[in-house]
Design a protein around this motif. Structure first.
Motif, PDB file in Angstrom:
ATOM      1  N   SER A 170       0.970  -0.821   0.043  1.00 14.53           N
ATOM      2  CA  SER A 170       0.009   0.447   0.178  1.00 14.53           C
ATOM      3  C   SER A 170       0.575   1.072  -0.351  1.00 14.53           C
ATOM      4  CB  SER A 170      -0.291   0.103   1.433  1.00 14.53           C
ATOM      5  OG  SER A 170      -0.028   0.542   2.574  1.00 14.53           O
ATOM      6  N   ALA A 171       0.362   2.626  -0.087  1.00 13.03           N
ATOM      7  CA  ALA A 171       0.800   3.941   0.583  1.00 13.03           C
ATOM      8  C   ALA A 171       1.674   2.964   1.749  1.00 13.03           C
ATOM      9  CB  ALA A 171       0.076   5.016   0.248  1.00 13.03           C
ATOM     10  N   PRO A 172       2.701   4.171   1.931  1.00 14.75           N
ATOM     11  CA  PRO A 172       3.601   5.310   0.870  1.00 14.75           C
ATOM     12  C   PRO A 172       4.515   4.696  -0.205  1.00 14.75           C
ATOM     13  CG  PRO A 172       4.811   4.568   2.859  1.00 14.75           C
ATOM     14  CD  PRO A 172       3.446   3.936   2.819  1.00 14.75           C
ATOM     15  N   LEU A 173       3.914   3.057  -0.967  1.00 11.74           N
ATOM     16  CA  LEU A 173       4.586   3.355  -1.766  1.00 11.74           C
ATOM     17  C   LEU A 173       3.891   3.551  -3.144  1.00 11.74           C
ATOM     18  CD1 LEU A 173       5.637  -0.977  -1.017  1.00 11.74           C
ATOM     19  CD2 LEU A 173       7.123   0.863  -1.826  1.00 11.74           C
ATOM     20  N   GLN A 174       4.446   3.271  -3.863  1.00 10.61           N
ATOM     21  CA  GLN A 174       3.678   4.014  -5.201  1.00 10.61           C
ATOM     22  C   GLN A 174       3.541   2.459  -5.931  1.00 10.61           C
ATOM     23  OE1 GLN A 174       5.424   7.165  -6.824  1.00 10.61           O
ATOM     24  NE2 GLN A 174       5.595   8.603  -4.947  1.00 10.61           N
ATOM     25  N   SER A 175       2.470   2.269  -6.662  1.00  8.07           N
ATOM     26  CA  SER A 175       2.254   1.270  -7.838  1.00  8.07           C
ATOM     27  C   SER A 175       0.926   1.771  -8.155  1.00  8.07           C
ATOM     28  CB  SER A 175       2.427  -0.284  -7.715  1.00  8.07           C
ATOM     29  OG  SER A 175       1.603  -0.148  -5.985  1.00  8.07           O
ATOM     30  N   GLY A 176       0.503   0.715  -9.564  1.00  2.00           N
ATOM     31  CA  GLY A 176      -0.802   0.548 -10.367  1.00  2.00           C
ATOM     32  C   GLY A 176      -1.351  -0.126  -9.436  1.00  2.00           C
ATOM     33  N   TYR A 177      -0.794  -0.813  -8.000  1.00  5.35           N
ATOM     34  CA  TYR A 177      -1.697  -1.371  -7.158  1.00  5.35           C
ATOM     35  C   TYR A 177      -2.114  -0.967  -6.413  1.00  5.35           C
ATOM     36  CZ  TYR A 177      -2.526  -5.880  -3.982  1.00  5.35           C
ATOM     37  OH  TYR A 177      -3.678  -6.425  -2.952  1.00  5.35           O
ATOM     38  N   VAL A 178      -1.307   0.106  -5.633  1.00  5.37           N
ATOM     39  CA  VAL A 178      -1.566   0.807  -4.262  1.00  5.37           C
ATOM     40  C   VAL A 178      -2.660   2.384  -5.544  1.00  5.37           C
ATOM     41  CG1 VAL A 178      -0.900   2.926  -3.425  1.00  5.37           C
ATOM     42  CG2 VAL A 178       0.174   0.674  -3.465  1.00  5.37           C
ATOM     43  N   THR A 179      -2.516   2.623  -6.379  1.00  9.11           N
ATOM     44  CA  THR A 179      -3.149   3.998  -7.103  1.00  9.11           C
ATOM     45  C   THR A 179      -4.776   2.833  -7.203  1.00  9.11           C
ATOM     46  OG1 THR A 179      -2.074   4.856  -8.183  1.00  9.11           O
ATOM     47  CG2 THR A 179      -3.638   4.938  -8.812  1.00  9.11           C
ATOM     48  N   ARG A 180      -5.056   1.434  -7.453  1.00  6.88           N
ATOM     49  CA  ARG A 180      -6.657   0.866  -7.162  1.00  6.88           C
ATOM     50  C   ARG A 180      -6.656   1.181  -5.619  1.00  6.88           C
ATOM     51  NH1 ARG A 180     -10.080  -1.744 -10.445  1.00  6.88           N
ATOM     52  NH2 ARG A 180     -11.020  -3.230  -8.875  1.00  6.88           N
ATOM     53  N   SER A 181      -6.014   0.685  -4.911  1.00  8.32           N
ATOM     54  CA  SER A 181      -7.073   0.215  -3.410  1.00  8.32           C
ATOM     55  C   SER A 181      -7.030   1.780  -3.183  1.00  8.32           C
ATOM     56  CB  SER A 181      -5.102  -0.183  -3.268  1.00  8.32           C
ATOM     57  OG  SER A 181      -4.861  -1.064  -3.119  1.00  8.32           O
ATOM     58  N   LEU A 182      -5.743   2.428  -3.130  1.00 10.43           N
ATOM     59  CA  LEU A 182      -7.153   4.545  -3.024  1.00 10.43           C
ATOM     60  C   LEU A 182      -7.885   4.290  -3.364  1.00 10.43           C
ATOM     61  CD1 LEU A 182      -3.381   6.186  -2.209  1.00 10.43           C
ATOM     62  CD2 LEU A 182      -4.279   5.149  -1.025  1.00 10.43           C
ATOM     63  N   GLY A 183      -8.332   4.466  -5.010  1.00  6.30           N
ATOM     64  CA  GLY A 183      -9.523   4.592  -6.000  1.00  6.30           C
ATOM     65  C   GLY A 183     -10.863   3.643  -5.250  1.00  6.30           C
ATOM     66  N   VAL A 184     -10.795   2.793  -4.279  1.00  4.55           N
ATOM     67  CA  VAL A 184     -11.534   1.735  -4.267  1.00  4.55           C
ATOM     68  C   VAL A 184     -11.934   2.169  -2.356  1.00  4.55           C
ATOM     69  CG1 VAL A 184     -11.851  -0.405  -3.159  1.00  4.55           C
ATOM     70  CG2 VAL A 184     -11.039  -0.475  -5.323  1.00  4.55           C
ATOM     71  N   PHE A 185     -10.265   2.940  -1.837  1.00  6.04           N
ATOM     72  CA  PHE A 185     -10.862   3.561  -0.529  1.00  6.04           C
ATOM     73  C   PHE A 185     -12.171   4.513  -0.615  1.00  6.04           C
ATOM     74  CE2 PHE A 185      -7.746   2.277   2.952  1.00  6.04           C
ATOM     75  CZ  PHE A 185      -7.768   0.240   2.262  1.00  6.04           C
ATOM     76  N   ALA A 186     -11.221   5.644  -1.984  1.00  4.34           N
ATOM     77  CA  ALA A 186     -12.387   7.053  -1.864  1.00  4.34           C
ATOM     78  C   ALA A 186     -13.851   6.346  -2.193  1.00  4.34           C
ATOM     79  CB  ALA A 186     -11.141   7.666  -2.845  1.00  4.34           C
TER      80      ALA A 186
END
Length: 420
Positions: free
Chosen positions: A10-26
Motif C-alpha cells: 500500500s501507500a506510501p509505496l507507489q504502484s498501479g496496485y496502490v493507486t487502485r487501492s486508494l481509488g477503492v477507499f475513496a
C-alpha cells in the motif's frame, strides 16, 4: 460500514496496485463507509528493498493501514507468510469491529483471509486484479505450465471457490475463470477507474511546460508507471532512433521506476539527452510533465498477463486529455478503440510502433485528434469514475453476506439488508 481490506502492499509505496487501492477507499468513503487497510508481510519486504522502516500501524495517503511483520524461520516461506497474515487479521478484528473483509490479489492474501473470516463469522470477498503466476513468468521466477505455476493457479481457483463473493477487474480475467468452470454470475466486474478530481483536462500541449523542464520543442513521448519487462519499454527506446529520423526533435520521457530501470538506462545511454528518466513522481509533478507530452506510448508485450489484465495508465492519460498509442494486447483493447479513443498497433512490431508514434504526434499537432481526445476523456469520466463504484461494492458485499448466512444458517446482518 467498516471494511477491512487485506492488501499485498500500500501507500506510501507507489504502484498501479496502490493507486487502485486508494481509488477503492475513496469510493467507499464517499458511501460513508470506513475502509481500513491491512498489508501482508510482502509490504514490509518491499519497504526493506526501498530502505524504509515498517511501523506497526500508520496513516498513508490519508488512510489507516495495519502492518504485518515479516517473520523469519519456521515454516516454508509461503506458509509462514499466510500464517502471519491470518494471525494479524484475527488480531485486527479483536481490536476493532468490521462488517466484511475484502482480500485483494494474490491468493496468498485471500486464503488466510478466508480462514480468518470463517473463524470470525464475517463475510469475505476476494478481488482478483491479475493472476500473479503470470507476472512471475514475465520476471523469470516461474515457468508457464511448470509445477509452481500450476500450484499458484490452483490457489487462485481455491480462493475464488471458497470466498463468499468474488470480483475481477476486467473481462479478460472473468473470461479466463469462466473457461475454467466458474459460473459468470459468480464473478462481479469491478473495473479500473480514476478519480475525476485528480485528472483535470490539461488542454493543448503546453510548450512552456516543455521548455521549463528542458525538454525542447519535441515532439515528446511519455510513459508513466512501473518498469517491468512486460511493459516493453526496451522496444520503445529501440524505436526512438527511427522516430527521430522522421521527427528529429523527438524525445522520450520515462516516468517511474522498477526492476528494469538499470537495464533500460544502459540501453538508452547511447541516445544521450533524447531519453529522460525522471524517477517516481508525486501526482502534481507528474501532471506538469504530462502537460508537455505529445502522446503517451504503451508498448506492452503480448503474453497471458497483458492479454488478461487492464492497466490504469491508458485511463489516466485519456482523462488528462492526452493521445494514447498502445499495443493491441487484450488489456489495452478493453480500454481503447482504435481510431476512436486512441491508436492501437501490433504488439512487438517495431515498425508499427514507430509509425504509431510518428502519426500520433503529427495528428496531435495538426489538431486532427481533437475529437478523439474529447471522446476518450468523456468516456473515462462517464464510465470509469470511482465516484460511481460505491453501489457496485454495496451489491458485492450484500451478496457475500447472503452467501455466508446461507452457508452457516446464520441470520443475515442488518447492514446487508440495508444494502439490498
Amino acid at each position: 460500514m467498516r471494511v477491512l481490506h487485506v492488501l499485498d502492499h500500500s501507500a506510501p509505496l507507489q504502484s498501479g496496485y496502490v493507486t487502485r487501492s486508494l481509488g477503492v477507499f475513496a469510493a467507499q468513503e464517499a458511501m460513508g463507509w470506513t475502509p481500513v487497510g491491512l498489508t501482508t508481510p510482502r509490504h514490509e519486504r518491499a519497504l526493506r528493498r526501498a530502505a524504509a522502516a515498517a511501523p506497526r500501524e500508520e496513516r498513508a495517503g490519508g488512510r489507516r493501514f495495519l502492518r504485518t511483520p515479516d517473520s523469519r524461520g519456521g515454516f516454508p516461506a509461503l506458509l509462514r507468510e499466510m500464517s502471519a497474515s491470518y494471525r494479524r487479521i484475527l488480531q485486527a478484528a479483536s481490536e476493532d469491529s468490521f462488517d466484511v473483509i475484502h482480500a485483494h490479489s494474490p491468493a496468498l492474501n485471500a486464503l488466510p483471509t478466508i480462514q480468518a473470516g470463517r473463524r470470525l463469522g464475517l463475510p469475505v470477498v476476494y478481488e482478483i486484479r491479475a493472476f500473479w503466476e503470470d507476472a512471475a513468468v514475465d520476471s523469470g521466477r516461474l515457468r508457464e505450465g511448470g509445477l509452481r505455476w500450476r500450484l499458484q493457479r490452483r490457489m487462485e481457483e481455491a480462493a475464488v471457490r471458497s470466498s463468499d463473493a468474488a470480483a475481477v477487474i476486467c473481462e479478460g480475467l472473468k473470461s479466463d475463470l469462466v473457461a475454467r468452470g466458474f459460473a459468470p454470475e459468480r464473478l462481479t466486474l469491478l473495473p479500473n477507474a480514476v478519480r475525476a478530481a485528480d485528472f483535470p483536462s490539461l488542454g493543448p500541449r503546453d510548450p512552456e511546460a516543455a521548455a521549463a523542464l528542458g525538454l525542447g520543442a519535441g515532439p515528446i513521448f511519455g510513459f508513466a508507471g512501473s518498469f517491468y519487462a512486460y511493459e516493453g519499454l526496451d522496444l520503445l527506446i529501440e524505436a526512438l532512433p527511427e522516430v527521430r529520423q522522421a521527427l528529429p526533435g523527438a524525445r522520450l520521457l520515462l516516468m517511474g521506476g522498477g526492476p528494469e530501470e538499470e537495464a533500460l538506462r544502459r540501453l538508452a545511454a547511447p541516445l544521450g539527452e533524447a531519453v529522460v528518466f525522471t524517477g517516481r513522481l508525486a501526482r502534481e509533478e507528474l501532471r506538469r510533465r504530462f502537460a508537455a507530452l505529445d502522446a503517451v506510448v504503451l508498448p506492452r508485450r503480448a503474453m497471458r498477463l497483458t492479454h488478461l489484465t487492464t492497466p490504469l495508465k491508458p485511463l489516466e492519460a485519456m482523462a488528462l486529455g492526452r493521445p494514447v498509442a498502445a499495443s493491441d494486447v487484450g488489456g489495452h483493447k478493453e480500454l481503447i478503440r482504435d481510431g476512436e479513443t486512441g491508436r492501437l498497433f501490433p504488439a512487438g512490431d517495431r515498425a508499427a510502433l514507430v509509425a504509431a508514434m510518428v502519426e500520433t504526434a503529427r495528428d496531435w499537432r495538426s489538431g486532427a485528434l481533437e475529437a478523439q481526445i474529447e471522446t476518450a476523456r468523456a468516456e473515462v469520466l462517464r464510465e470509469r469514475d470511482w465516484a460511481a463504484a460505491g453501489p457496485r461494492y454495496a451489491a458485492l458485499y450484500a451478496e457475500a453476506a447472503r452467501r455466508r448466512a446461507a452457508r452457516t444458517k446464520a441470520p443475515l446482518p442488518a447492514w446487508a439488508s440495508s444494502l439490498g
